[in-house]
Design an enzyme around this catalytic site. Sequence first.
Site, PDB file in Angstrom:
ATOM      1  N   SER A  96       3.998  -1.960 -10.463  1.00 46.27           N
ATOM      2  CA  SER A  96       3.899  -2.158 -11.917  1.00 46.27           C
ATOM      3  C   SER A  96       2.584  -2.894 -12.164  1.00 46.27           C
ATOM      4  O   SER A  96       2.513  -4.104 -12.012  1.00 46.27           O
ATOM      5  CB  SER A  96       5.074  -2.990 -12.418  1.00 46.27           C
ATOM      6  OG  SER A  96       6.292  -2.381 -12.063  1.00 46.27           O
ATOM      7  N   LYS A 171       5.729   1.734 -18.294  1.00 46.62           N
ATOM      8  CA  LYS A 171       6.494   0.761 -17.494  1.00 46.62           C
ATOM      9  C   LYS A 171       6.453  -0.632 -18.142  1.00 46.62           C
ATOM     10  O   LYS A 171       7.468  -1.330 -18.228  1.00 46.62           O
ATOM     11  CB  LYS A 171       5.925   0.723 -16.068  1.00 46.62           C
ATOM     12  CG  LYS A 171       6.536  -0.345 -15.171  1.00 46.62           C
ATOM     13  CD  LYS A 171       7.992  -0.089 -14.863  1.00 46.62           C
ATOM     14  CE  LYS A 171       8.580  -1.214 -14.030  1.00 46.62           C
ATOM     15  NZ  LYS A 171      10.030  -1.110 -13.906  1.00 46.62           N
ATOM     16  N   LYS A 240       5.285 -11.427 -14.626  1.00 48.84           N
ATOM     17  CA  LYS A 240       4.031 -10.664 -14.531  1.00 48.84           C
ATOM     18  C   LYS A 240       4.082  -9.408 -15.409  1.00 48.84           C
ATOM     19  O   LYS A 240       3.127  -9.077 -16.100  1.00 48.84           O
ATOM     20  CB  LYS A 240       3.803 -10.282 -13.060  1.00 48.84           C
ATOM     21  CG  LYS A 240       2.604  -9.415 -12.795  1.00 48.84           C
ATOM     22  CD  LYS A 240       2.811  -8.036 -12.213  1.00 48.84           C
ATOM     23  CE  LYS A 240       4.108  -7.571 -11.764  1.00 48.84           C
ATOM     24  NZ  LYS A 240       4.181  -6.259 -11.171  1.00 48.84           N
TER      25      LYS A 240
HETATM   26  P1  NAD Z   1       7.986  -7.598  -2.995  1.00 46.89           P
HETATM   27  O1  NAD Z   1       7.272  -8.875  -3.223  1.00 46.89           O
HETATM   28  O2  NAD Z   1       9.368  -7.608  -2.432  1.00 46.89           O
HETATM   29  O3  NAD Z   1       7.094  -6.628  -2.056  1.00 46.89           O
HETATM   30  C1  NAD Z   1       5.698  -6.600  -2.064  1.00 46.89           C
HETATM   31  C2  NAD Z   1       5.227  -6.271  -0.653  1.00 46.89           C
HETATM   32  O4  NAD Z   1       3.791  -6.211  -0.677  1.00 46.89           O
HETATM   33  C3  NAD Z   1       5.619  -7.340   0.379  1.00 46.89           C
HETATM   34  O5  NAD Z   1       6.182  -6.739   1.516  1.00 46.89           O
HETATM   35  C4  NAD Z   1       4.301  -8.011   0.707  1.00 46.89           C
HETATM   36  O6  NAD Z   1       4.230  -8.512   2.045  1.00 46.89           O
HETATM   37  C5  NAD Z   1       3.327  -6.868   0.492  1.00 46.89           C
HETATM   38  N1  NAD Z   1       1.939  -7.302   0.294  1.00 46.89           N
HETATM   39  C6  NAD Z   1       1.485  -8.343  -0.438  1.00 46.89           C
HETATM   40  N2  NAD Z   1       0.147  -8.419  -0.357  1.00 46.89           N
HETATM   41  C7  NAD Z   1      -0.260  -7.405   0.438  1.00 46.89           C
HETATM   42  C8  NAD Z   1      -1.521  -6.947   0.904  1.00 46.89           C
HETATM   43  N3  NAD Z   1      -2.662  -7.553   0.558  1.00 46.89           N
HETATM   44  N4  NAD Z   1      -1.565  -5.869   1.727  1.00 46.89           N
HETATM   45  C9  NAD Z   1      -0.412  -5.242   2.099  1.00 46.89           C
HETATM   46  N5  NAD Z   1       0.810  -5.633   1.696  1.00 46.89           N
HETATM   47  C10 NAD Z   1       0.888  -6.699   0.866  1.00 46.89           C
HETATM   48  O7  NAD Z   1       7.970  -6.835  -4.420  1.00 46.89           O
HETATM   49  P2  NAD Z   1       8.914  -5.626  -4.906  1.00 46.89           P
HETATM   50  O8  NAD Z   1      10.096  -6.194  -5.608  1.00 46.89           O
HETATM   51  O9  NAD Z   1       9.067  -4.632  -3.805  1.00 46.89           O
HETATM   52  O10 NAD Z   1       7.966  -5.021  -6.053  1.00 46.89           O
HETATM   53  C11 NAD Z   1       6.802  -4.271  -5.749  1.00 46.89           C
HETATM   54  C12 NAD Z   1       6.250  -3.702  -7.049  1.00 46.89           C
HETATM   55  O11 NAD Z   1       7.247  -2.894  -7.689  1.00 46.89           O
HETATM   56  C13 NAD Z   1       5.875  -4.789  -8.083  1.00 46.89           C
HETATM   57  O12 NAD Z   1       4.726  -4.393  -8.779  1.00 46.89           O
HETATM   58  C14 NAD Z   1       7.106  -4.835  -8.991  1.00 46.89           C
HETATM   59  O13 NAD Z   1       6.790  -5.328 -10.281  1.00 46.89           O
HETATM   60  C15 NAD Z   1       7.537  -3.382  -8.983  1.00 46.89           C
HETATM   61  N6  NAD Z   1       8.959  -3.125  -9.239  1.00 46.89           N
HETATM   62  C16 NAD Z   1       9.937  -3.901  -8.666  1.00 46.89           C
HETATM   63  C17 NAD Z   1      11.273  -3.604  -8.907  1.00 46.89           C
HETATM   64  C18 NAD Z   1      12.395  -4.431  -8.308  1.00 46.89           C
HETATM   65  O14 NAD Z   1      13.548  -4.259  -8.738  1.00 46.89           O
HETATM   66  N7  NAD Z   1      12.136  -5.279  -7.329  1.00 46.89           N
HETATM   67  C19 NAD Z   1      11.623  -2.514  -9.708  1.00 46.89           C
HETATM   68  C20 NAD Z   1      10.610  -1.727 -10.247  1.00 46.89           C
HETATM   69  C21 NAD Z   1       9.276  -2.038  -9.995  1.00 46.89           C
END
Ligand code: NAD
Length: 302
Positions: A96, A171, A240
């Site tokens: 997102s 989104k 965010k």
């Molecule tokens: P999360 O924090 O669980 O996962 C993010 C991942 O990115 C982690 O594994 C982290 O280690 C990795 N990461 C961070 N910096 C990095 C880098 N420089 N290089 C490589 N990997 C890196 O977050 P999430 O809940 O999986 O959400 C991910 C995205 O999806 C976000 O943008 C969030 O807003 C969106 N989203 C989340 C949900 C939800 O229900 N959790 C639903 C829809 C959308």
Amino acid sequence: MIKVGFIGLGTMGEPMSRNFLKAGYNLSVYDVNLKVVDILVNEGAKACSSPREVGANSDVVITMLPNSTIVEKVIIEKDSVMEGIASGGIIIDMSSSQPSSTQKIANILKEKGIEMLDAPVSGGPPGAAAGKLSIMVGGKKEMYEKCLPLLEVLGSKIFHVGEAGAGHIVKAVNNLLFGTTLVAAVEAIVLGVKAGIAPEKLVEVISVSSGRCYAVDTKFPNIVFPRHFKPGFTTDLLYKDLDIALTLAKELKVPTAVSNVAQQLYMVGQQKGFGRMDNTAVIKILEEIVGIEVKPYLDSNE
Ligand code: NAD
């Protein structure tokens, strides 16, 4: 078969990338958290040591990262996917992200002959695990059609909504509404409980009445009532997302009086240490003020 790369194997990215393995794709992965990389390698993925290496191994690279600063770092900065992927390759950002950042990245990639789609999702970890996410896609229509078979591995309700950045706008608008209704639901239900009504009765009635919404019919039974507040979807990430939408609103001079106040409550939640908890933890702020806890009467033997 198309070679897929996946970067960002967190709450959402881990189950999403697993679906490519289950569907038989050749999958290269990268995350700064090596523990989750190991889990996927044990299931058949190939570990890469940089986003650049993922790019070099893949026809299509998907990113699922926390925010636009990290998305830019991974896609266009040093040692990035852009440096590894061949001309004609495709990058799909499913995070997102900030629409203006997406448009900037898409323009930089275009100069190098690399295509981009923005394809954020809704449906949370259960939707990700089941391959049943909603996906809102921005970018060229023909690129959307080309990538549809890949997106169908991850989602079941897939929409092309416009040019580069349009998916991220949809989104942000969706999450502005979710974040605002969650705060309204929290206030309403805390009031009902303080006035003496059983929380499970309130949720049962509202879920089939005019106040029904996802915050009430899904978030309360699954996260608030069990009181675990495990993400799910963290307070930090929802804050965010509201920031993305409210920044866009400011740029376009669209008033957002109600959702601005909702965002403030998530900031209070962050200050109270709820940032890494599910966003429903915002209810604890009100519970503390009025001296109650919203948990089913039956479970608490009251
Ligand atoms: P999360 O924090 O669980 O996962 C993010 C991942 O990115 C982690 O594994 C982290 O280690 C990795 N990461 C961070 N910096 C990095 C880098 N420089 N290089 C490589 N990997 C890196 O977050 P999430 O809940 O999986 O959400 C991910 C995205 O999806 C976000 O943008 C969030 O807003 C969106 N989203 C989340 C949900 C939800 O229900 N959790 C639903 C829809 C959308």
